[in-house]
Design a protein around this motif. Structure first.
Motif, PDB file in Angstrom:
ATOM      1  N   THR A   6     -53.595  73.045  -3.104  1.00 33.32           N
ATOM      2  CA  THR A   6     -52.562  73.174  -2.496  1.00 33.32           C
ATOM      3  C   THR A   6     -52.708  72.452  -1.117  1.00 33.32           C
ATOM      4  N   LEU A  10     -47.718  65.817   0.008  1.00 34.43           N
ATOM      5  CA  LEU A  10     -47.547  65.684  -1.743  1.00 34.43           C
ATOM      6  C   LEU A  10     -46.954  64.425  -1.754  1.00 34.43           C
ATOM      7  N   THR A  26     -37.530  71.228  -1.955  1.00 36.84           N
ATOM      8  CA  THR A  26     -38.309  70.329  -3.033  1.00 36.84           C
ATOM      9  C   THR A  26     -37.612  69.927  -3.899  1.00 36.84           C
ATOM     10  N   LEU A  30     -39.488  70.761  -9.832  1.00 36.65           N
ATOM     11  CA  LEU A  30     -40.681  71.103  -9.283  1.00 36.65           C
ATOM     12  C   LEU A  30     -40.745  72.626  -8.828  1.00 36.65           C
ATOM     13  N   ALA A  46     -47.201  71.865  -9.870  1.00 41.01           N
ATOM     14  CA  ALA A  46     -47.862  71.890  -8.764  1.00 41.01           C
ATOM     15  C   ALA A  46     -47.203  73.084  -7.733  1.00 41.01           C
ATOM     16  N   ILE A  48     -45.520  74.097  -4.992  1.00 40.73           N
ATOM     17  CA  ILE A  48     -45.025  73.306  -3.715  1.00 40.73           C
ATOM     18  C   ILE A  48     -43.785  74.359  -3.167  1.00 40.73           C
ATOM     19  N   SER A  50     -41.099  74.324   0.434  1.00 36.77           N
ATOM     20  CA  SER A  50     -40.264  73.528   1.569  1.00 36.77           C
ATOM     21  C   SER A  50     -40.516  74.098   2.869  1.00 36.77           C
ATOM     22  N   TYR A 364     -43.851  76.538   6.117  1.00 37.27           N
ATOM     23  CA  TYR A 364     -43.851  76.139   4.738  1.00 37.27           C
ATOM     24  C   TYR A 364     -44.145  77.207   3.776  1.00 37.27           C
ATOM     25  N   ASN A 366     -42.254  79.201  -0.231  1.00 35.03           N
ATOM     26  CA  ASN A 366     -41.402  79.254  -1.151  1.00 35.03           C
ATOM     27  C   ASN A 366     -40.768  80.813  -1.506  1.00 35.03           C
TER      28      ASN A 366
END
Length: 661
Positions: A6, A10, A26, A30, A46, A48, A50, A364, A366
């Protein structure tokens, strides 16, 4: 194991946040884009997220500042602030780079209400946004508007229902993978099957389910998870309405010998060595590297190795549960309020960054998968009850509450990321630093050996001693507060117990007294007397039983109180108003009311003084010098006096260290 690293960086993806606070997501291929509550075919990808700026959070732009930080201190007689805002670990040079009691210039949260806004243009930070806690009637109004009568809930049945297993069953992939790898809501739910609990006598969680098993040992299928038994802060007893289980798992090399074979003895050695490193017990003769396949990894005091996992189910309180008949110990109800998770995704030692090196206000994570980066080496994930009591991923706003206590500073060169944290965590963690340093520490969390005898909860583990203050950990709490928790609230059951125990007939200087709120003089006299009597209580050791255990009424709620506490919390669940506070009282806590004399009155943001008995909903801020660094920051004082000696009623304690003997 899943070896996807992580990272904030990216290739080919720029995740930016505009100055006005818009979120840049993102690419949709993804991340999981399913609507909440729906299920679609998941694919591996992966991990990921935002960025988002907390200024856009609805209702509460500062969820990292707990509601407890807004309380009064009973004119300085209560200093619960010391348990979070301390220089102790920083001065030890161990696992914490966030001193908050004067070691860093102009930061002393034991002395000041130093609420700092993100910028001069941001909403004020010196406001209590936790309406559920500050004004419980607002929560009741919300639940009433839904045509729900909380009195009709059968709470005992509710807390005995299982809501964790169903969520775990929705987690895809292998339980041995920290990241399941699938774009779905329970991606980072810890791979700990509740059906495998409680842990065995050696603390290891073993399972008969093949998908849960990491390796086989002489006792069965080992999941790699091991239970941690620790002494919670006295302010986090079952009285507060929640009880915890804590479990740790290290990466595969720590479980293997030098030939790469799984080896239970090697794993035990590495876990013991890590405990020594986290608890500052390393000596000149301690190994400098871990054992077996992890022999190339150095032991770093105050720091976990990369790949460490911590699982934390937070349960309701069930006063009938003490671990008997194969049930979970420590008053843990079957139902969980939350399942929390930490994964150390970076090889980062907190002491490698200086105070103040954290940059930016962007978070950061999700929302749909329920995780955030804490800005100092860890991913935090959380799953909480939806309105029906089933678990769902937490949003970044909800998880920012976790960052508030589990964080620190990173390098100045790191991508801009939100940082917060307290001065008392070791590498962002609370529990493992306070685990018992013996086999007792490798058992299910049981809150000092809770046992239910004839319907009464008692403890069987003697009070731990704080090894730096050289006093009982609970005694230290009683000496520095005039209440039973961080809010400055004394439950009625504790009041009754103290009234029975503390009186002149038993050798005390006075009888236990109620707090008087009719005028400022009587308020000061009554809280001062309570402080004196509690300190006499500590000296006489009347808070202990003859075997050195803490008297049960100080730690464990009565059955009816536990149920009513759960009933109030379920109102938060039903309304989904977590952003306004998870701690709900029957009325506004006394510590949110203004009982100061007019000569030392607290004022509002605009400088208007509070009247006696008024609810303190916001605090004083610096408005005199717009060019100063602290413009619009909180400048109120807690009334905890830095130079007042303990024997004269002082409570200032800047160097508290959470370690136990």
């Amino acid at each position: 194991m899943n070896n996807i690293k992580t990272s904030f960086l990216l290739a080919g993806i720029s995740l930016l946040l505009t100055a006005c606070g818009d979120v840049t997501e993102t690419p949709t291929n993804l991340i999981d884009n399913t609507d909440e509550g729906t299920t679609t075919a998941a694919t591996q990808s992966a991990l990921i997220g935002s960025y988002i700026n907390p200024v856009v959070f609805e209702g509460n732009p500062y969820p990292q500042v707990p509601a407890q930080c807004h309380t009064e201190t009973s004119l300085g007689r209560q200093n619960a602030c010391l348990f979070c805002h301390t220089n102790g670990l920083y001065k030890q040079g161990l696992g914490n780079n966030n001193p908050q009691a004067g070691a860093m210039p102009q930061v002393n949260f034991q002395i000041d209400y130093g609420f700092d806004p993100y910028s001069a243009q941001a909403p004020t930070a010196a406001k209590n946004y936790w309406l559920n806690t500050l004004s419980p009637e607002t929560l009741l109004a919300a639940i009433t508007a839904m045509d729900i009568d909380p009195n009709e809930w059968n709470m005992q049945d509710y807390i005995q229902e299982d809501n964790w297993q169903a969520a775990y069953n929705l987690r895809l992939g292998k339980s041995s993978d920290w990241d399941s790898g699938y774009d779905q809501p329970f991606r980072l739910l810890p791979g700990l099957n509740p059906a495998a609990l409680p842990a065995d006598n050696d603390g290891f969680v073993r399972s008969n389910d093949a998908k849960d098993i990491y390796f086989n040992d002489d006792f069965g299928g080992n999941t790699g998870w091991r239970a941690i038994n620790f002494m919670p802060y006295g302010i986090f007893s079952p009285m507060t309405g929640s009880v915890s289980g804590i479990y740790i798992r290290l990466a595969a090399p720590f479980m293997q010998n030098s030939s790469g074979d799984f080896d239970l003895a090697i794993y035990q050695q590495n876990l013991d060595l890590l405990r020594d490193a986290i608890q500052n017990r390393l000596t000149e003769t301690s190994p400098t590297n871990y054992f077996g396949a992890a022999s190339a990894i150095k032991v770093v005091a105050g720091s976990y190795p990369q790949g460490t996992e911590l699982a934390h189910p937070l349960h309701y309180v069930d006063t009938t549960a003490d671990g008997s008949n194969g049930k979970l110990p420590g008053m843990r109800a079957t139902r969980v309020k939350e399942v929390r998770y930490m994964y150390k995704d970076e090889d980062f030692n907190p002491m490698e960054a200086r105070p103040g090196d954290g940059t930016g206000d962007q978070i950061y994570g999700n929302d749909k998968q329920g995780w955030v980066d804490n800005g100092s080496g860890w991913l935090l994930a959380g799953y909480i009850e939806d309105k029906n009591g089933d678990l769902r991923p937490q949003t970044r706003q909800e998880l920012t509450q976790c960052i508030g206590c589990h964080s620190g500073f990173h390098y100045q060169t790191k991508d801009p990321n939100f940082t917060s944290g307290t001065g008392n965590t070791v590498d962002s963690t609370w529990s493992f630093p306070r685990a018992f340093n013996s086999d007792l520490g490798w058992q299910e969390m049981d809150y000092l050996g809770t046992k239910i005898r004839d319907g009464v909860a008692t403890s069987t583990t003697p009070e731990p001693i704080n090894r730096h203050a050289d006093i009982g950990e609970f005694a230290l709490l009683l000496n520095h507060t005039v209440s039973a928790n961080l809010y400055g609230v004394m439950p009625q059951s504790i009041e009754a117990g103290l009234q029975t125990a503390i009186n002149t007939e038993s050798g005390y200087s006075s009888n236990w007294t109620a707090i008087k709120t009719d005028n400022a003089v009587n308020f000061e006299q009554s809280v001062t007397l309570r402080q004196t009597l509690l300190r006499e209580y500590v000296v006489s050791k009347d808070y202990l039983n003859q075997d050195g255990t803490i008297k049960g009424f100080l730690l464990y709620p009565e059955a009816e109180d536990a149920i009513e506490n759960a009933r109030r919390y379920r109102q938060v669940v039903a309304t989904q108003r977590y952003i306004y506070g998870k701690d709900v009282f029957s009325e506004t806590p006394i510590s949110y009311l203004h009982y100061r004399d007019s000569s030392i009155a607290e004022v509002k943001n605009d400088g208007t003084p509070y009247q006696f008995g008024e609810i303190i909903s916001e605090r004083s801020i610096q408005l005199d010098e717009p060019t100063r660094f602290d413009y619009k920051a909180g400048d109120g004082i807690t009334l905890i006096e830095e130079d007042k000696p303990f024997n004269e009623g002082g409570t200032y304690f800047p160097d508290y260290v959470p370690y136990l003997q």
